[in-house]
Design an enzyme around this catalytic site. Sequence first.
Site, PDB file in Angstrom:
ATOM      1  N   ASP A 106       0.682  -1.093   0.077  1.00 50.37           N
ATOM      2  CA  ASP A 106      -0.018   0.050  -0.143  1.00 50.37           C
ATOM      3  C   ASP A 106       0.999   1.182  -0.009  1.00 50.37           C
ATOM      4  O   ASP A 106       1.307   1.655  -1.007  1.00 50.37           O
ATOM      5  CB  ASP A 106      -0.946  -0.215   1.421  1.00 50.37           C
ATOM      6  CG  ASP A 106      -2.096   0.839   1.138  1.00 50.37           C
ATOM      7  OD1 ASP A 106      -2.084   1.985   1.183  1.00 50.37           O
ATOM      8  OD2 ASP A 106      -3.228   0.422   1.304  1.00 50.37           O
ATOM      9  N   ASP A 162      -8.819  -7.949   5.191  1.00 47.47           N
ATOM     10  CA  ASP A 162     -10.050  -7.745   6.053  1.00 47.47           C
ATOM     11  C   ASP A 162     -10.480  -6.290   6.049  1.00 47.47           C
ATOM     12  O   ASP A 162      -9.676  -5.299   5.597  1.00 47.47           O
ATOM     13  CB  ASP A 162      -9.483  -8.160   7.496  1.00 47.47           C
ATOM     14  CG  ASP A 162      -8.511  -7.136   8.242  1.00 47.47           C
ATOM     15  OD1 ASP A 162      -7.626  -6.795   7.407  1.00 47.47           O
ATOM     16  OD2 ASP A 162      -9.021  -6.778   9.414  1.00 47.47           O
TER      17      ASP A 162
HETATM   18  N1  HPA Z   1      -7.765  -3.499   2.362  1.00 43.15           N
HETATM   19  C1  HPA Z   1      -7.614  -4.066   3.428  1.00 43.15           C
HETATM   20  N2  HPA Z   1      -6.254  -3.848   4.231  1.00 43.15           N
HETATM   21  C2  HPA Z   1      -5.489  -3.277   3.488  1.00 43.15           C
HETATM   22  C3  HPA Z   1      -5.583  -2.638   2.441  1.00 43.15           C
HETATM   23  C4  HPA Z   1      -6.872  -2.897   1.752  1.00 43.15           C
HETATM   24  O1  HPA Z   1      -7.178  -2.064   0.710  1.00 43.15           O
HETATM   25  N3  HPA Z   1      -4.536  -1.835   2.047  1.00 43.15           N
HETATM   26  C5  HPA Z   1      -3.644  -2.069   3.145  1.00 43.15           C
HETATM   27  N4  HPA Z   1      -4.333  -3.052   3.958  1.00 43.15           N
HETATM   28 MG    MG Z   2      -5.857  -5.452   7.890  1.00 48.92          MG
END
Ligand code: HPA
Ligand code: MG
Length: 179
Positions: A106, A162
């Site tokens: 992310d 999740d």
């Molecule tokens: N969803 C769930 N958990 C996460 C996400 C996401 O989009 N990005 C980073 N962790």
């Molecule tokens: Mg999570």
Amino acid sequence: MSIIKVHDKEFQPYIGAEELQLRIKEIAAQISKDLAGEKPLFIAILNGSFMFAADVFKYLDIEAEISFIKLVSYKGTKSTGNVVTSIGLDEDLYGRTVVILEDIVDTGKTLNMFLPQLHHQQPKKLLIAALLTKPEALTYPINIDYLGFSVPNKFLLGYGLDYDGLGRNLPQIYQLIEQ
Ligand code: HPA
Ligand code: MG
């Protein structure tokens, strides 16, 4: 379209189970080709990567090992800032070909803080396989060697991901419907 509700939010189907499996088979085939004979050690980062890790691993057709770790971040001193450490890594990485398995890269912050600790053990190669990445969110330089899908910066659910503890068991990936 089958919308689902988890906690207080609604999600719509985004990447189907078959599409996921097809892409993961391609990744496993590529890794098998690239790393044949190297007996790579896969390190899956829990919790999110458990499904991706299981599927990549079962589609490999080379000799390989797998280990599962959790990353824990805590506040260090003023000079060190946030610190990331791992729980469960018993293997010696010296001279090994290592492949990190991540569900999603992310911002890249956690991995960026953690990778130097692995490099410190002097693996022969340190590669990253991630099912998903959000280029718009990426703020730390992470080079992904094997990538499933590049996705927009929207919240995803399912296939290990999740929302507040729920949804990891869904066999496909859903996207948050923003109200
Ligand atoms: N969803 C769930 N958990 C996460 C996400 C996401 O989009 N990005 C980073 N962790
Ligand atoms: Mg999570």
